[in-house]
Design an enzyme around this catalytic site. Structure first.
Site, PDB file in Angstrom:
ATOM      1  N   SER A  40       2.792  -2.490   5.838  1.00  0.00           N
ATOM      2  CA  SER A  40       1.564  -3.250   5.609  1.00  0.00           C
ATOM      3  C   SER A  40       0.491  -2.461   4.875  1.00  0.00           C
ATOM      4  O   SER A  40      -0.432  -3.060   4.309  1.00  0.00           O
ATOM      5  CB  SER A  40       0.996  -3.756   6.942  1.00  0.00           C
ATOM      6  N   ASP A 343      -9.249  -3.812  11.016  1.00  0.00           N
ATOM      7  CA  ASP A 343      -8.840  -4.591  12.193  1.00  0.00           C
ATOM      8  C   ASP A 343      -8.266  -3.747  13.320  1.00  0.00           C
ATOM      9  O   ASP A 343      -7.642  -4.276  14.228  1.00  0.00           O
ATOM     10  CB  ASP A 343      -7.810  -5.654  11.778  1.00  0.00           C
ATOM     11  N   HIS A 346      -5.551  -1.286  10.193  1.00  0.00           N
ATOM     12  CA  HIS A 346      -5.570  -1.157   8.743  1.00  0.00           C
ATOM     13  C   HIS A 346      -6.966  -0.750   8.273  1.00  0.00           C
ATOM     14  O   HIS A 346      -7.960  -1.011   8.949  1.00  0.00           O
ATOM     15  CB  HIS A 346      -5.160  -2.479   8.089  1.00  0.00           C
TER      16      HIS A 346
END
Length: 381
Positions: A40, A343, A346
């Site tokens: 991610s 968050d 990240h």
């Protein structure tokens, strides 16, 4: 030979050797494309296309809508593309309006180097582990080469000759450690690190035999500094966290992974004689930011911008939850650019930009060359 002349000649030769070893003076590389593999941290829409779309407010501060990325805007891989004058990478798994002329992104959120015997719906593990990503690349290369013969399709496909001069980037390994800690515990995970590193090396070797020549490999960041890892910490024992609130044990495992990865990259240079391989110390860049947030204009690095986390109640970024009969939304903070963490897992666009500026110059790379010269092989120092 006069001793003074000999001394001057020796210095000149030494400086020449230094130029060869460090890449100074080399012509800038012309990368026609980027092919990225990762999780991610560099996913530009893969997992969003394959499963559930990334919700708002992700993407709000640059794309002004969700754009397949977890964060308020651009990722490090986006800043790499900008720096090299290339468009942002389309996700390989996204079939809608994708343009692969200048590369493709095989990364997906939750991806690991080693295959995991879990599903996305259990613990967020992507089914697209690194070996699957490289198989996707094989299919992409074969199919695009075949379709390129059709003139009507050429504008959105890479030229066959570009695969050998493209930049191949890696940013993966974080999820192997985080999920390894959950499933195996630190001692067993430590014994598994050599296999994890070797599987990354296998992926590099595989791409090399498919024609890839330039590799830009990120190590993993300070996982212990991700705020999500401190949610359950209550009155930690002395030494459990460092002076910045990072979990020491998690960071120690990341450092060991990085040490083994760097050693393996050194061996790969001997095994793949035509490859130019750059090892990038992203850990150092991220930890430098976390340890100097105030000086760099950021808030406490453990403070999360998007989502609501109070005690044992967690409303994740972009999610809605009913608490005591009232709907609670995990929205974004008023000033994302002042935060390091988006968050809890990240980084924000501002933090990614800061980190990208540190690594693109090559000051945190081995060999210490800027990304614009990464195609050149360099003699060992």
């Amino acid at each position: 030979m006069d001793s003074l002349v000999f001394t001057k000649l020796f210095i000149l030769l030494a400086l020449s050797a230094s130029v060869v070893a460090t890449g100074k003076g080399s012509k800038p590389c012309v990368f026609p494309a980027i092919y990225n593999f990762g999780d991610s941290n560099s996913d530009t829409g893969g997992i969003s296309a394959a499963f559930m779309p990334v919700p708002a407010p992700n993407g709000q501060d640059f794309f002004h809508k969700p754009a397949g990325r977890v964060g308020d805007g651009r990722l490090i891989v986006d800043f790499i593309a900008e720096h090299l004058g290339l468009p942002y990478l389309s996700a390989y798994l996204d079939s809608l309006d994708s343009n692969f002329r200048h590369g493709a992104n095989f990364a997906t959120g939750g991806s690991t180097i080693r295959r995991q015997n879990e599903t996305m719906f259990q613990n967020g593990i992507s089914p697209f582990s690194l070996d699957i990503q490289t198989l996707h690349f094989d299919q992409f290369q074969l199919r695009s080469n075949d379709l390129y013969s059709q003139e009507s399709r050429r504008s959105r496909l890479p030229r066959p000759i570009d695969f050998s001069t493209a930049l191949y980037t890696f940013d993966i390994g974080q999820d192997d450690i985080t999920h390894g800690l959950r499933k195996l515990g630190a001692p067993q995970l430590r014994t598994a690190l050599p296999d994890i590193v070797n599987q990354l090396a296998t992926a590099v070797t595989h791409l090399y035999h498919r024609g890839a020549r330039t590799f830009w490999i990120h190590n993993t960041g300070p996982i212990g500094c991700l705020p999500v890892n401190s949610f359950s910490i209550r009155s930690p024992k002395p030494g459990f966290v460092d002076q910045f609130g990072c979990v020491r044990g998690h960071n120690e495992l990341a450092i060991e992974f990085n040490r083994q990865l760097k050693d393996r990259v050194t061996k790969l240079r001997a095994e793949l004689p035509l490859a130019a391989i750059t090892y990038v110390d992203v850990y150092a860049a991220k930890y430098n930011l976390i340890s100097s947030t105030k000086d760099q204009g950021f808030m406490n690095p453990l403070k999360i911008c998007c989502g609501r986390h109070e005690g044992n109640v967690h409303v994740w970024c972009g999610q809605r939850t009913i608490i005591n009969g009232t709907e609670v939304y995990g929205g974004a903070c008023a000033a994302p650019s002042a935060h390091v963490s988006w968050d809890g897992m990240h980084y924000t666009q501002a933090a990614n930009h800061w980190i990208a500026n540190q690594i693109l110059s090559g000051s945190m790379s081995d060999p210490p060359i800027p990304i614009s010269q990464a195609c050149h092989r360099h003699a060992p120092m």
